[in-house]
Design a protein around this motif. Structure first.
Motif, PDB file in Angstrom:
ATOM      1  N   GLN A  35       6.953 -18.263 -18.885  1.00 59.54           N
ATOM      2  CA  GLN A  35       5.805 -18.198 -18.132  1.00 59.54           C
ATOM      3  C   GLN A  35       4.843 -19.213 -18.547  1.00 59.54           C
ATOM      4  OE1 GLN A  35       5.149 -16.508 -15.450  1.00 59.54           O
ATOM      5  NE2 GLN A  35       3.212 -16.983 -15.252  1.00 59.54           N
ATOM      6  N   PHE A  36       4.619 -19.469 -20.193  1.00 61.06           N
ATOM      7  CA  PHE A  36       3.808 -20.589 -20.429  1.00 61.06           C
ATOM      8  C   PHE A  36       4.490 -21.964 -20.105  1.00 61.06           C
ATOM      9  CE2 PHE A  36       3.660 -23.712 -24.187  1.00 61.06           C
ATOM     10  CZ  PHE A  36       2.312 -24.168 -24.053  1.00 61.06           C
ATOM     11  N   ARG A  37       5.627 -22.163 -20.353  1.00 61.04           N
ATOM     12  CA  ARG A  37       6.122 -23.555 -19.833  1.00 61.04           C
ATOM     13  C   ARG A  37       6.051 -23.913 -18.437  1.00 61.04           C
ATOM     14  NH1 ARG A  37       5.395 -27.087 -23.067  1.00 61.04           N
ATOM     15  NH2 ARG A  37       7.072 -28.402 -21.799  1.00 61.04           N
ATOM     16  N   HIS A  38       6.167 -22.910 -17.522  1.00 58.87           N
ATOM     17  CA  HIS A  38       6.416 -23.223 -16.181  1.00 58.87           C
ATOM     18  C   HIS A  38       4.864 -23.171 -15.328  1.00 58.87           C
ATOM     19  CE1 HIS A  38      10.561 -24.017 -16.441  1.00 58.87           C
ATOM     20  NE2 HIS A  38      10.863 -22.805 -16.807  1.00 58.87           N
ATOM     21  N   TYR A  39       3.906 -22.595 -16.151  1.00 52.81           N
ATOM     22  CA  TYR A  39       2.718 -22.523 -15.453  1.00 52.81           C
ATOM     23  C   TYR A  39       1.963 -23.785 -15.104  1.00 52.81           C
ATOM     24  CZ  TYR A  39      -2.325 -21.270 -14.418  1.00 52.81           C
ATOM     25  OH  TYR A  39      -3.385 -21.098 -13.818  1.00 52.81           O
ATOM     26  N   ASP A  40       1.699 -23.857 -13.669  1.00 49.71           N
ATOM     27  CA  ASP A  40       1.129 -25.271 -13.109  1.00 49.71           C
ATOM     28  C   ASP A  40      -0.100 -24.904 -12.590  1.00 49.71           C
ATOM     29  OD1 ASP A  40       1.054 -27.277 -12.077  1.00 49.71           O
ATOM     30  OD2 ASP A  40       2.716 -27.349 -10.333  1.00 49.71           O
ATOM     31  N   PHE A  41      -1.098 -25.673 -12.877  1.00 42.71           N
ATOM     32  CA  PHE A  41      -2.222 -25.629 -12.636  1.00 42.71           C
ATOM     33  C   PHE A  41      -2.665 -25.656 -11.162  1.00 42.71           C
ATOM     34  CE2 PHE A  41      -3.540 -26.823 -16.783  1.00 42.71           C
ATOM     35  CZ  PHE A  41      -4.269 -25.694 -17.220  1.00 42.71           C
ATOM     36  N   SER A  42      -1.839 -26.478 -10.422  1.00 34.53           N
ATOM     37  CA  SER A  42      -1.792 -26.702  -8.853  1.00 34.53           C
ATOM     38  C   SER A  42      -1.282 -25.444  -8.134  1.00 34.53           C
ATOM     39  CB  SER A  42      -1.249 -28.027  -8.324  1.00 34.53           C
ATOM     40  OG  SER A  42       0.262 -28.043  -9.088  1.00 34.53           O
ATOM     41  N   LYS A  43      -0.417 -24.624  -8.669  1.00 39.38           N
ATOM     42  CA  LYS A  43       0.349 -23.592  -8.080  1.00 39.38           C
ATOM     43  C   LYS A  43       0.142 -22.267  -8.926  1.00 39.38           C
ATOM     44  CE  LYS A  43       4.072 -26.684  -6.507  1.00 39.38           C
ATOM     45  NZ  LYS A  43       5.516 -27.225  -6.892  1.00 39.38           N
ATOM     46  N   ARG A  44      -0.957 -21.845  -8.927  1.00 36.82           N
ATOM     47  CA  ARG A  44      -1.395 -20.652  -9.803  1.00 36.82           C
ATOM     48  C   ARG A  44      -0.881 -19.253  -9.275  1.00 36.82           C
ATOM     49  NH1 ARG A  44      -5.985 -23.899  -8.864  1.00 36.82           N
ATOM     50  NH2 ARG A  44      -6.836 -22.456  -7.458  1.00 36.82           N
ATOM     51  N   MET A  45      -0.419 -19.291  -8.230  1.00 35.04           N
ATOM     52  CA  MET A  45       0.139 -18.030  -7.711  1.00 35.04           C
ATOM     53  C   MET A  45      -0.473 -16.838  -8.149  1.00 35.04           C
ATOM     54  SD  MET A  45       4.365 -18.629  -8.384  1.00 35.04           S
ATOM     55  CE  MET A  45       4.270 -19.498 -10.213  1.00 35.04           C
ATOM     56  N   GLY A  46      -1.730 -16.727  -7.632  1.00 33.34           N
ATOM     57  CA  GLY A  46      -2.606 -15.555  -7.679  1.00 33.34           C
ATOM     58  C   GLY A  46      -3.380 -15.572  -8.928  1.00 33.34           C
ATOM     59  N   ILE A  47      -3.416 -16.331  -9.755  1.00 29.90           N
ATOM     60  CA  ILE A  47      -4.003 -16.208 -11.116  1.00 29.90           C
ATOM     61  C   ILE A  47      -5.436 -17.445 -11.006  1.00 29.90           C
ATOM     62  CG2 ILE A  47      -3.702 -16.466 -13.592  1.00 29.90           C
ATOM     63  CD1 ILE A  47      -1.004 -15.933 -13.429  1.00 29.90           C
ATOM     64  N   ASN A  48      -6.052 -17.150 -10.057  1.00 29.48           N
ATOM     65  CA  ASN A  48      -7.427 -17.983  -9.862  1.00 29.48           C
ATOM     66  C   ASN A  48      -8.287 -18.024 -10.780  1.00 29.48           C
ATOM     67  OD1 ASN A  48      -5.840 -18.655  -7.578  1.00 29.48           O
ATOM     68  ND2 ASN A  48      -6.727 -17.030  -6.176  1.00 29.48           N
ATOM     69  N   ASP A  49      -8.518 -17.032 -11.576  1.00 18.85           N
ATOM     70  CA  ASP A  49      -9.538 -16.769 -12.629  1.00 18.85           C
ATOM     71  C   ASP A  49      -9.328 -17.947 -13.725  1.00 18.85           C
ATOM     72  OD1 ASP A  49     -10.345 -14.597 -11.308  1.00 18.85           O
ATOM     73  OD2 ASP A  49      -9.860 -13.056 -12.745  1.00 18.85           O
ATOM     74  N   ALA A  50      -8.125 -18.273 -13.935  1.00 24.88           N
ATOM     75  CA  ALA A  50      -7.958 -19.107 -14.952  1.00 24.88           C
ATOM     76  C   ALA A  50      -8.476 -20.728 -14.927  1.00 24.88           C
ATOM     77  CB  ALA A  50      -6.356 -19.551 -14.913  1.00 24.88           C
ATOM     78  N   MET A  51      -8.840 -21.124 -13.711  1.00 23.42           N
ATOM     79  CA  MET A  51      -9.431 -22.212 -13.480  1.00 23.42           C
ATOM     80  C   MET A  51     -11.005 -22.001 -13.901  1.00 23.42           C
ATOM     81  SD  MET A  51      -7.084 -23.973 -12.764  1.00 23.42           S
ATOM     82  CE  MET A  51      -7.945 -25.445 -12.643  1.00 23.42           C
ATOM     83  N   SER A  52     -11.845 -20.995 -13.701  1.00 24.15           N
ATOM     84  CA  SER A  52     -13.027 -20.739 -14.382  1.00 24.15           C
ATOM     85  C   SER A  52     -12.999 -20.890 -15.867  1.00 24.15           C
ATOM     86  CB  SER A  52     -13.529 -19.363 -13.882  1.00 24.15           C
ATOM     87  OG  SER A  52     -13.760 -19.317 -12.705  1.00 24.15           O
ATOM     88  N   TYR A  53     -12.038 -20.299 -16.406  1.00 27.39           N
ATOM     89  CA  TYR A  53     -11.923 -20.392 -17.837  1.00 27.39           C
ATOM     90  C   TYR A  53     -11.454 -21.592 -18.646  1.00 27.39           C
ATOM     91  CZ  TYR A  53     -12.022 -15.446 -16.960  1.00 27.39           C
ATOM     92  OH  TYR A  53     -12.170 -14.168 -16.250  1.00 27.39           O
ATOM     93  N   VAL A  54     -10.637 -22.403 -17.604  1.00 30.76           N
ATOM     94  CA  VAL A  54     -10.495 -23.563 -18.343  1.00 30.76           C
ATOM     95  C   VAL A  54     -11.583 -24.419 -18.058  1.00 30.76           C
ATOM     96  CG1 VAL A  54      -9.235 -25.924 -17.464  1.00 30.76           C
ATOM     97  CG2 VAL A  54      -7.992 -23.717 -17.416  1.00 30.76           C
ATOM     98  N   LYS A  55     -12.518 -24.252 -16.915  1.00 26.65           N
ATOM     99  CA  LYS A  55     -13.714 -25.305 -16.915  1.00 26.65           C
ATOM    100  C   LYS A  55     -14.790 -24.678 -17.988  1.00 26.65           C
ATOM    101  CE  LYS A  55     -15.928 -25.556 -12.906  1.00 26.65           C
ATOM    102  NZ  LYS A  55     -16.640 -25.081 -11.602  1.00 26.65           N
ATOM    103  N   MET A  56     -14.743 -23.419 -18.305  1.00 29.43           N
ATOM    104  CA  MET A  56     -15.559 -22.909 -19.520  1.00 29.43           C
ATOM    105  C   MET A  56     -15.057 -23.754 -20.777  1.00 29.43           C
ATOM    106  SD  MET A  56     -16.019 -19.075 -18.462  1.00 29.43           S
ATOM    107  CE  MET A  56     -17.003 -18.665 -19.861  1.00 29.43           C
ATOM    108  N   SER A  57     -13.700 -23.858 -21.039  1.00 28.23           N
ATOM    109  CA  SER A  57     -13.263 -24.252 -22.199  1.00 28.23           C
ATOM    110  C   SER A  57     -13.667 -25.700 -22.350  1.00 28.23           C
ATOM    111  CB  SER A  57     -11.642 -24.074 -22.336  1.00 28.23           C
ATOM    112  OG  SER A  57     -11.131 -24.917 -21.628  1.00 28.23           O
ATOM    113  N   ASN A  58     -13.800 -26.293 -21.208  1.00 24.74           N
ATOM    114  CA  ASN A  58     -14.268 -27.846 -21.045  1.00 24.74           C
ATOM    115  C   ASN A  58     -15.690 -28.032 -21.189  1.00 24.74           C
ATOM    116  OD1 ASN A  58     -11.687 -28.821 -21.063  1.00 24.74           O
ATOM    117  ND2 ASN A  58     -11.508 -28.646 -18.813  1.00 24.74           N
ATOM    118  N   GLY A  59     -16.598 -26.893 -21.469  1.00 23.39           N
ATOM    119  CA  GLY A  59     -17.825 -27.053 -21.655  1.00 23.39           C
ATOM    120  C   GLY A  59     -18.672 -26.691 -20.270  1.00 23.39           C
ATOM    121  N   ASP A  60     -17.842 -26.511 -19.144  1.00 24.93           N
ATOM    122  CA  ASP A  60     -18.532 -26.415 -17.984  1.00 24.93           C
ATOM    123  C   ASP A  60     -18.810 -24.811 -17.723  1.00 24.93           C
ATOM    124  OD1 ASP A  60     -19.709 -26.458 -15.165  1.00 24.93           O
ATOM    125  OD2 ASP A  60     -17.881 -27.282 -14.550  1.00 24.93           O
ATOM    126  N   TYR A  61     -19.803 -24.255 -17.827  1.00 24.78           N
ATOM    127  CA  TYR A  61     -20.182 -22.816 -17.574  1.00 24.78           C
ATOM    128  C   TYR A  61     -20.810 -22.657 -16.154  1.00 24.78           C
ATOM    129  CZ  TYR A  61     -19.000 -21.838 -22.333  1.00 24.78           C
ATOM    130  OH  TYR A  61     -18.291 -21.741 -23.687  1.00 24.78           O
TER     131      TYR A  61
END
Length: 192
Positions: A35-61
Protein backbone atom coordinates in the motif's frame (compact mmCIF):
# COMPACT_ATOMS: atom_id res chain seq x y z
CA UNK A 1 3.98 -26.28 23.30
CA UNK A 2 2.01 -24.55 26.08
CA UNK A 3 4.66 -25.46 28.68
CA UNK A 4 7.37 -24.15 26.40
CA UNK A 5 5.60 -20.80 25.90
CA UNK A 6 4.68 -20.46 29.60
CA UNK A 7 8.18 -21.40 30.77
CA UNK A 8 9.69 -19.19 28.12
CA UNK A 9 7.59 -16.17 29.10
CA UNK A 10 8.26 -16.45 32.82
CA UNK A 11 12.01 -17.07 32.49
CA UNK A 12 13.03 -14.52 29.93
CA UNK A 13 10.75 -11.59 29.23
CA UNK A 14 13.34 -9.82 27.07
CA UNK A 15 13.49 -12.72 24.61
CA UNK A 16 9.70 -12.90 24.59
CA UNK A 17 9.53 -9.14 23.92
CA UNK A 18 12.02 -9.45 21.05
CA UNK A 19 10.24 -12.41 19.47
CA UNK A 20 6.79 -10.78 19.71
CA UNK A 21 8.17 -7.46 18.45
CA UNK A 22 9.92 -9.08 15.49
CA UNK A 23 6.79 -11.03 14.59
CA UNK A 24 4.66 -7.88 14.73
CA UNK A 25 7.20 -5.81 12.79
CA UNK A 26 7.51 -8.43 10.06
CA UNK A 27 3.75 -8.90 9.81
CA UNK A 28 3.09 -5.14 9.87
CA UNK A 29 5.69 -4.53 7.19
CA UNK A 30 4.46 -7.34 4.97
CA UNK A 31 0.87 -6.07 5.12
CA UNK A 32 1.53 -2.34 4.70
CA UNK A 33 4.49 -2.12 2.32
CA UNK A 34 2.55 -2.68 -0.92
CA UNK A 35 0.00 0.00 0.00
CA UNK A 36 2.88 2.35 0.82
CA UNK A 37 4.68 1.68 -2.48
CA UNK A 38 1.57 2.13 -4.63
CA UNK A 39 0.04 5.14 -2.89
CA UNK A 40 -0.22 7.99 -5.40
CA UNK A 41 -0.94 11.59 -4.41
CA UNK A 42 -2.86 12.16 -7.65
CA UNK A 43 -5.09 9.08 -7.15
CA UNK A 44 -5.96 9.17 -3.46
CA UNK A 45 -8.96 6.82 -3.77
CA UNK A 46 -10.96 8.30 -0.91
CA UNK A 47 -8.03 9.23 1.32
CA UNK A 48 -8.41 12.98 0.82
CA UNK A 49 -7.39 13.99 4.35
CA UNK A 50 -3.84 13.07 3.45
CA UNK A 51 -3.31 16.26 1.46
CA UNK A 52 -4.06 18.41 4.53
CA UNK A 53 -1.49 16.52 6.57
CA UNK A 54 1.09 16.73 3.77
CA UNK A 55 0.56 20.50 3.66
CA UNK A 56 0.98 20.66 7.43
CA UNK A 57 4.20 18.65 7.25
CA UNK A 58 5.45 21.23 4.76
CA UNK A 59 4.69 24.05 7.22
CA UNK A 60 1.39 25.20 5.66
CA UNK A 61 -1.29 25.17 8.36
CA UNK A 62 -3.94 26.77 6.16
CA UNK A 63 -6.07 23.60 6.23
CA UNK A 64 -9.54 22.77 7.48
CA UNK A 65 -10.12 23.49 11.17
CA UNK A 66 -10.65 19.88 12.22
CA UNK A 67 -7.30 18.91 10.66
CA UNK A 68 -5.22 21.80 11.97
CA UNK A 69 -4.92 20.62 15.57
CA UNK A 70 -3.73 17.15 14.55
CA UNK A 71 -0.19 18.41 14.24
CA UNK A 72 1.82 15.72 16.03
CA UNK A 73 2.28 13.27 13.13
CA UNK A 74 2.86 15.97 10.46
CA UNK A 75 5.47 17.63 12.69
CA UNK A 76 7.22 14.32 13.32
CA UNK A 77 7.16 13.59 9.58
CA UNK A 78 8.59 17.03 8.91
CA UNK A 79 11.33 16.47 11.48
CA UNK A 80 12.58 13.33 9.76
CA UNK A 81 12.20 14.74 6.23
CA UNK A 82 15.92 15.65 6.02
CA UNK A 83 16.70 11.95 6.50
CA UNK A 84 14.18 10.78 3.90
CA UNK A 85 15.44 13.42 1.46
CA UNK A 86 18.85 11.72 1.65
CA UNK A 87 17.25 8.34 0.89
CA UNK A 88 15.29 9.50 -2.16
CA UNK A 89 15.51 12.62 -4.31
CA UNK A 90 11.83 12.38 -5.35
CA UNK A 91 9.87 14.83 -3.14
CA UNK A 92 6.63 12.78 -3.14
CA UNK A 93 8.50 9.61 -2.21
CA UNK A 94 10.29 11.48 0.56
CA UNK A 95 6.97 12.75 1.95
CA UNK A 96 5.41 9.27 1.77
CA UNK A 97 8.46 7.70 3.41
CA UNK A 98 8.55 10.25 6.23
CA UNK A 99 4.91 9.55 7.12
CA UNK A 100 5.49 5.79 6.84
CA UNK A 101 8.49 5.97 9.17
CA UNK A 102 6.37 7.83 11.73
CA UNK A 103 3.15 5.81 11.40
CA UNK A 104 4.74 2.36 11.25
CA UNK A 105 6.32 2.33 14.75
CA UNK A 106 3.15 3.80 16.27
CA UNK A 107 1.02 1.03 14.73
CA UNK A 108 3.51 -1.64 15.83
CA UNK A 109 3.46 -0.22 19.37
CA UNK A 110 -0.36 -0.30 19.22
CA UNK A 111 -0.27 -3.96 18.16
CA UNK A 112 2.15 -4.76 20.99
CA UNK A 113 -0.11 -3.04 23.53
CA UNK A 114 -3.00 -5.04 22.13
CA UNK A 115 -0.93 -8.22 22.58
CA UNK A 116 -0.23 -7.25 26.22
CA UNK A 117 -3.90 -6.50 26.79
CA UNK A 118 -4.94 -9.89 25.40
CA UNK A 119 -2.39 -11.62 27.63
CA UNK A 120 -3.50 -9.58 30.65
CA UNK A 121 -7.04 -10.77 30.08
CA UNK A 122 -5.78 -14.32 30.61
CA UNK A 123 -5.71 -15.55 27.04
CA UNK A 124 -2.79 -17.68 25.84
CA UNK A 125 0.33 -16.35 24.13
CA UNK A 126 -0.82 -17.59 20.73
CA UNK A 127 -4.15 -15.75 21.08
CA UNK A 128 -2.24 -12.51 21.63
CA UNK A 129 -0.19 -13.08 18.49
CA UNK A 130 -3.26 -13.96 16.43
CA UNK A 131 -5.25 -10.99 17.76
CA UNK A 132 -2.41 -8.56 17.05
CA UNK A 133 -1.92 -10.05 13.58
CA UNK A 134 -5.61 -9.64 12.78
CA UNK A 135 -5.33 -6.03 13.95
CA UNK A 136 -2.30 -5.42 11.68
CA UNK A 137 -4.01 -7.05 8.69
CA UNK A 138 -7.09 -4.85 8.94
CA UNK A 139 -7.59 -2.76 5.82
CA UNK A 140 -8.03 0.39 7.91
CA UNK A 141 -4.80 -0.20 9.82
CA UNK A 142 -2.92 -0.92 6.59
CA UNK A 143 -4.20 2.33 5.04
CA UNK A 144 -3.38 4.53 8.01
CA UNK A 145 0.08 3.00 8.28
CA UNK A 146 1.02 3.28 4.64
CA UNK A 147 -0.47 6.64 3.70
CA UNK A 148 0.11 10.21 4.94
CA UNK A 149 -2.58 10.07 7.63
CA UNK A 150 -2.53 10.81 11.37
CA UNK A 151 -4.96 8.14 12.54
CA UNK A 152 -2.21 5.82 13.77
CA UNK A 153 -1.91 8.02 16.85
CA UNK A 154 -5.68 7.92 17.40
CA UNK A 155 -5.70 4.12 17.22
CA UNK A 156 -2.74 3.97 19.59
CA UNK A 157 -4.52 6.34 21.98
CA UNK A 158 -7.66 4.22 22.02
CA UNK A 159 -5.76 1.00 22.75
CA UNK A 160 -3.57 2.83 25.27
CA UNK A 161 -6.57 4.16 27.23
CA UNK A 162 -8.21 0.73 27.31
CA UNK A 163 -4.93 -0.92 28.32
CA UNK A 164 -4.27 1.58 31.14
CA UNK A 165 -7.82 1.33 32.49
CA UNK A 166 -7.83 -2.48 32.34
CA UNK A 167 -4.41 -2.86 33.95
CA UNK A 168 -5.09 -0.04 36.44
CA UNK A 169 -2.10 2.06 35.32
CA UNK A 170 -3.88 5.31 36.06
CA UNK A 171 -0.73 7.40 36.65
CA UNK A 172 0.60 6.51 33.19
CA UNK A 173 -2.77 7.38 31.67
CA UNK A 174 -2.85 10.75 33.43
CA UNK A 175 0.70 11.52 32.31
CA UNK A 176 -0.10 10.88 28.63
CA UNK A 177 -3.61 12.40 28.53
CA UNK A 178 -2.48 15.50 26.56
CA UNK A 179 -1.18 13.32 23.73
CA UNK A 180 -4.38 11.27 23.77
CA UNK A 181 -6.45 14.47 23.64
CA UNK A 182 -4.49 15.79 20.64
CA UNK A 183 -4.58 12.53 18.70
CA UNK A 184 -8.03 13.00 17.14
CA UNK A 185 -11.40 14.51 18.02
CA UNK A 186 -12.92 11.03 18.39
CA UNK A 187 -10.58 10.43 21.36
CA UNK A 188 -12.25 13.10 23.47
CA UNK A 189 -15.46 11.12 24.23
CA UNK A 190 -13.25 8.17 25.17
CA UNK A 191 -11.46 10.33 27.73
CA UNK A 192 -14.71 11.60 29.21
Amino acid sequence: MKNLVDGFSSKNKIIKFLIVSLLLISFGYSTSYQQFRHYDFSKRMGINDAMSYVKMSNGDYNVSVHHSYRFIIPNLASAIRPITNKITSDNEESIKLSFYLVNFPIVILSAYLLFLLIEYLGMPFLSGIIGSSIFLSSRTIISLTATPLVDSLAVFSCIFVIYCITTKKVNLLIFLLPIVALSKDSSLPLLI
